[in-house]
Every structure is written in C-alpha cells, then in structure tokens.
Design an enzyme around this catalytic site. Structure first.
Site, PDB file in Angstrom:
ATOM      1  N   SER A   1       0.814  -1.218   0.000  1.00 60.04           N
ATOM      2  CA  SER A   1       0.000   0.000   0.000  1.00 60.04           C
ATOM      3  C   SER A   1       0.843   1.261   0.000  1.00 60.04           C
ATOM      4  O   SER A   1       1.926   1.316   0.598  1.00 60.04           O
ATOM      5  CB  SER A   1      -0.900   0.012   1.238  1.00 60.04           C
TER       6      SER A   1
ATOM      7  N   LYS B   1     -17.333  -1.937  -0.118  1.00 52.20           N
ATOM      8  CA  LYS B   1     -16.352  -1.458   0.852  1.00 52.20           C
ATOM      9  C   LYS B   1     -16.964  -0.389   1.766  1.00 52.20           C
ATOM     10  O   LYS B   1     -16.315   0.078   2.692  1.00 52.20           O
ATOM     11  CB  LYS B   1     -15.128  -0.873   0.139  1.00 52.20           C
TER      12      LYS B   1
ATOM     13  N   TYR C   1      -2.045   0.228   9.821  1.00 56.10           N
ATOM     14  CA  TYR C   1      -2.252  -0.438   8.528  1.00 56.10           C
ATOM     15  C   TYR C   1      -1.019  -0.258   7.648  1.00 56.10           C
ATOM     16  O   TYR C   1      -0.473  -1.225   7.096  1.00 56.10           O
ATOM     17  CB  TYR C   1      -3.493   0.119   7.831  1.00 56.10           C
TER      18      TYR C   1
END
Length: 331
Positions: free
Chosen positions: A138, A195, A160
């Site tokens: 990411s 999502k 994250y």
C-alpha cells in the site's frame, strides 16, 4: 485484454480476498481471458462482525462474484484450520489481496495478525507449491512524507501502513519464493461499492451527485491531492508482476497527483450535473495523507507497467458502474 505473454491456461491460481474489490476484478480477468485457467477464490465473506471504528471486518460480497464460475473456499486467513483447506491444491500463482485495509482501525494486534502473520502462512504455502506470490502492499507506507513517493523512503502514519511495510520487509527476505509487493495508491472502479465507507471518493461523490446532494469535500480539498488509479491498471500491474524473476516492491499509481475537487468536476461533467460544493472539517487530520504521488519509474522499467487510464478516462469508464450501483443498491 491480456497484459502478459504468460499463458495462464492450465495454471492454478489462488486469490485471497477474492470476493473483495480488487480480488474479484482479478478473478474475472482470468476467467474472461483464459478459459482453461483454474481460479480458486478464498474469502471470509461479510457478516456483521465489526471493527473498533464501527466498520465491517470483511467487505467480501457475493455480488462481486455473480459472474464467477470458478471455485470458492470460504475461510479466514487468520484461521490455520481454514488455510488447511488450501492443501488440496498446488498453486502456480498466489494473489494475496485479503487484509484489513481500513486505515482508521486502532486495534494494532488484529491488524498485525491479519496482515503480517497470515502473510507468513501464505508465503509458506507458496514455498511448498513453488508458486509465485503477488501481494497487495500500500501507498499508506509513506504516511505524510512529501511526494513523489519512492520505495525505500517510508514513514507509515497508521498501523495499517506499518503492517504493509513489515510485509514488504518480510517478502524481501524470502530465498525460496519470488514475492512481488504492489503498493497500491488510491484505487477506484467497479466492484468497490461493498467497501462501504472505505470505498473511493470517486464512487462516493458519484452517488452523492446522483442522489441530488451537494458533494461534501474536506476544507482545503483543492490542495489535497492523491494519486488516483483505475482498478484496471491495478489488474495490469498484478499480471505484469507474474513475469518478475526476483522479489521486489513496486508502486502502482499513475505518477500524477490530482485533487478531490477535480474528481467532482469530472463527475459533474460526465453526469451532466451542475451543483454547489459543500465544505466540511476533516476529522482525520492526524492520520491523513494530504498528498500522494507514486514514483512509478521502477515499476515501468522492471515490470513493464504503464498506466492506461488518466483520471478523466478512468472516471468515464467507471460511470456505468456508478449509475448501476445507484439504481440497484442506493435506497
């Protein structure tokens, strides 16, 4: 459209998180382009389990796979017992998309367990099978660093992003597995609706406009810029990564930063809507990335990746999906 000279017919492919946004697009790419490929989707699928921020734990949804005819295994990557179901297969390629990808989650233990520890188990499976591992990293690894963002210069601002950086470090250490990490920037496109709040602002703004609402932008949005990438280019990067002969980590973006206001401007143009904008305070300032821009030159050079969709072209291609979601899903 095929993005590689590799003939995936007769290959066996695992896609974790295959009922999610990117995973389902990958599954259908293979199905549509290689009639004799064997695709196995492994996904937890959604239930009402929620994270500490109130968002769903899993976004996997059957509607993303309504056209899929391959094999589905329902399972949680955190469960050794569920992962054992994969021992019935010998995979040639593993596309690991399953993760907790919500950047606002505060439960560090759960994020690290789901994203890093489960990755170790899947790397072991790749080693046993002799499979190539392509996994989702990411752009969140760069945190608030100024762009353009380059591999090797990271400072994650949330757990994250940290979990993804640790995955990248782990992948580089593999000796018996080719593991290629793809650092996705801001992805948008078909099959992202489920999502929910973490869906792209392209979809959220589009649905606001179609609902007759004023698009809600964070204050200073004309200065908040991100590298927005259409999901079809993310699929291209995943397929090109299959040709890699050594492990590596690569940015996947367009290399161009665009503002959130530009998204609304383009949507208004495509939808034929005139509206005023509403500006609201940003509640995520401390963990918010105000600028992202991928340095994609190594991705071009080493993977042969070249983004095909500008923001204008990507949003235009996304409009039929946005309209369909509005008609079928929005109350």
């Amino acid at each position: 459209m095929r993005y590689s000279d590799i003939d995936f017919n007769s290959k066996t492919i695992l896609i974790t998180g295959g009922a999610g946004f990117i995973g389902s697009n990958l599954a259908l790419y293979f199905q549509n382009n290689y009639p004799n490929v064997k695709v196995v989707v492994f996904d937890r699928f959604r239930d009402e389990t929620r994270l500490d921020n109130g968002n769903l734990l899993s976004f996997g949804h059957f509607k993303n796979l309504q056209d899929f005819t391959g094999e589905i295994i329902t399972g949680d990557i955190n469960s050794k017992e569920d992962l054992e179901k994969l021992s019935d297969f010998r995979f040639d390629y593993i596309f690991h998309q399953a993760a907790i990808s919500d950047t606002t989650v505060q439960n560090q233990k759960l994020v690290m367990q789901t994203n890093l520890e489960a990755f170790k188990d899947l790397l072991q499976k790749a080693k046993i099978d002799g499979a190539k591992m392509i996994y989702a990293s990411s752009g969140a690894v760069y945190g608030k660093l100024p762009g353009p963002h380059r591999v090797g210069q990271e400072a994650p601002a949330n757990v994250y992003g940290y979990s993804k950086l640790m995955m990248d470090h782990l992948a580089r250490k593999q000796e018996d597995v080719v593991a290629v990490g793809l650092r996705y920037f801001n992805v948008y496109g078909p099959r992202e609706y489920f999502k929910q709040k973490t869906a792209s602002m392209v979809l959220q703004f589009g649905l606001q406009l179609l609902s007759g609402q004023k698009p809600r932008l964070f204050e200073g949005s004309q200065k908040i810029k991100r590298d927005f990438i259409f999901v079809e280019d993310v699929i291209q990067a995943n397929i090109k990564a299959c040709e890699a002969q050594k492990s590596g980590v690569y940015n996947v973006g367009t290399g161009i930063a665009r503002s959130f206001k530009e998204i609304v401007d383009i949507l208004c143009e495509e939808l034929g809507i005139e509206t005023e904008y509403e500006y609201i305070p940003n509640p995520f300032v401390k963990q918010y990335q105000f600028f992202t821009q991928a340095d994609i030159e190594p991705t071009r050079r080493e993977l042969g990746y070249a983004p095909k969709f500008s923001l204008e072209e990507g949003i235009k291609a996304d409009i039929p999906y946005i309209k369909r979601i509005f008609e079928e899903e929005v109350e």
